[in-house]
Design a protein around this motif. Structure first.
Motif, PDB file in Angstrom:
ATOM      1  N   UNK A 102       0.828  -1.207   0.000  1.00  0.00           N
ATOM      2  CA  UNK A 102       0.000   0.000   0.000  1.00  0.00           C
ATOM      3  C   UNK A 102       0.860   1.254   0.000  1.00  0.00           C
ATOM      4  N   UNK A 103       1.957   1.242   0.759  1.00  0.00           N
ATOM      5  CA  UNK A 103       2.870   2.395   0.768  1.00  0.00           C
ATOM      6  C   UNK A 103       3.527   2.563  -0.598  1.00  0.00           C
ATOM      7  N   UNK A 104       3.854   1.423  -1.244  1.00  0.00           N
ATOM      8  CA  UNK A 104       4.453   1.486  -2.583  1.00  0.00           C
ATOM      9  C   UNK A 104       3.483   2.132  -3.571  1.00  0.00           C
ATOM     10  N   UNK A 105       2.225   1.728  -3.533  1.00  0.00           N
ATOM     11  CA  UNK A 105       1.225   2.299  -4.441  1.00  0.00           C
ATOM     12  C   UNK A 105       1.096   3.805  -4.219  1.00  0.00           C
ATOM     13  N   UNK A 106       1.066   4.214  -2.956  1.00  0.00           N
ATOM     14  CA  UNK A 106       0.975   5.650  -2.672  1.00  0.00           C
ATOM     15  C   UNK A 106       2.228   6.382  -3.133  1.00  0.00           C
ATOM     16  N   UNK A 107       3.407   5.759  -2.879  1.00  0.00           N
ATOM     17  CA  UNK A 107       4.667   6.398  -3.240  1.00  0.00           C
ATOM     18  C   UNK A 107       4.832   6.575  -4.736  1.00  0.00           C
ATOM     19  N   UNK A 108       4.221   5.689  -5.515  1.00  0.00           N
ATOM     20  CA  UNK A 108       4.308   5.768  -6.973  1.00  0.00           C
ATOM     21  C   UNK A 108       3.128   6.540  -7.567  1.00  0.00           C
ATOM     22  N   UNK A 109       2.305   7.131  -6.693  1.00  0.00           N
ATOM     23  CA  UNK A 109       1.138   7.916  -7.131  1.00  0.00           C
ATOM     24  C   UNK A 109       0.180   7.097  -7.984  1.00  0.00           C
ATOM     25  N   UNK A 110       0.020   5.849  -7.616  1.00  0.00           N
ATOM     26  CA  UNK A 110      -0.893   4.964  -8.339  1.00  0.00           C
ATOM     27  C   UNK A 110      -2.272   5.045  -7.679  1.00  0.00           C
ATOM     28  N   UNK A 111      -3.262   5.444  -8.442  1.00  0.00           N
ATOM     29  CA  UNK A 111      -4.607   5.594  -7.904  1.00  0.00           C
ATOM     30  C   UNK A 111      -5.366   4.279  -7.851  1.00  0.00           C
ATOM     31  N   UNK A 112      -4.976   3.344  -8.686  1.00  0.00           N
ATOM     32  CA  UNK A 112      -5.623   2.028  -8.697  1.00  0.00           C
ATOM     33  C   UNK A 112      -5.484   1.360  -7.333  1.00  0.00           C
TER      34      UNK A 112
END
Length: 273
Positions: free
Chosen positions: A38-48
């Motif tokens: 979840x932190x990775x998704x946020x860090x990469x600005x992934x909205x999915x």
């Protein structure tokens, strides 16, 4: 199909375009730790926000079958906390189950602490062996190192910062104080550091404590200058001249790239036969 996706080992900017595109469209992601993903998704600005399924060392085998069945009808992405799945991380049982079930497996390659540390070590890279984490218990660790003491290839280990000093000390004892090695820590991060030197020197440096993610790279055993029989004769000659058997065995083993324990036991057997 099942898609193994490598994630950054420290610096988020190392995320590939393919990884970002994959995570932007993924519907199911098998993750070693869902909080890290979840932190990775946020860090990469992934909205999915794909469905995250925790897959770790304690539940991978029991969850593999269900995930493989999902991969028959749609893509299932496998990620770990850092680096390539299956490399001292979850993923192997899932891959094996997918292959056995006839489900396709592909990969989105990327960062690897193993090859990064190897490249930075300054040690030979043409032939190497990755040995994962050394055993936690001292006796098991030394037994493992004894078995590797004559390995000619460069060796790569992962290690906990809490045990790195003990492991380096054991490596120096078994492989020889001057065997060249490198300690890589916090690769790709702000405080990245690579210390190079003999094993005894590195063990002394680590004695005060080492922090961060650690990779140990150790040079391969030198070419054996004498056969075991010749080395045994050298040990017995030293003992005859007044040296203690243990010290004589250690001296000759280190000089000839042989296992100290094996040579000591051979010399002990020769003296008592």
């Amino acid at each position: 199909m099942l898609i193994l996706a490598a994630t950054p080992i420290g610096n988020l900017k190392d995320a590939s375009l393919r990884l970002v595109e994959l995570l932007e469209t993924a519907t199911v992601v098998a993750a070693e730790d869902t909080r890290v993903t979840q932190r990775l998704l946020r860090g990469l600005d992934i909205e999915n926000r794909p469905r995250l399924v925790a897959v770790h060392e304690h539940n991978e085998r029991e969850r593999a079958a269900g995930l493989v069945e999902q991969a028959r009808d749609g893509d299932v992405v496998m990620v770990t906390d850092a680096g390539m799945p299956t490399v001292s991380d979850p993923g192997y049982a899932l891959v094996a189950a997918a292959i056995e079930a006839g489900v396709g497996v592909t990969i989105v390659p990327g960062p690897s602490a193993v090859t990064a540390a190897l490249a930075l070590s300054g040690l030979p890279t043409d032939r190497f062996a990755f040995e994962g984490f050394l055993p936690r218990k001292a006796g098991e660790r030394r037994k493992t190192l004894e078995a590797l003491s004559t390995e000619r290839r460069t060796l790569v280990f992962f290690e906990s910062p809490n045990r790195v000093a003990e492991s380096l000390s054991d490596l120096a004892s078994v492989f020889g104080a001057d065997r060249p090695a490198a300690v890589a820590r916090e690769l790709t991060k702000m405080y990245e550091e690579v210390r190079r030197g003999g094993l005894a020197e590195l063990a002394e440096w680590a004695a005060d404590g080492v922090r961060g993610e650690i990779v140990l790279v150790v040079g391969g055993a030198p070419e054996v200058a004498a056969s075991v029989d010749e080395a045994l004769a050298q040990v017995l000659a030293l003992v005859a001249s007044g040296s203690r058997l243990k010290e004589a065995s250690a001296e000759v083993a280190e000089a000839n790239g042989l296992s100290r324990r094996s040579l000591y036991e051979a010399a002990l057997a020769a003296r008592t036969s």
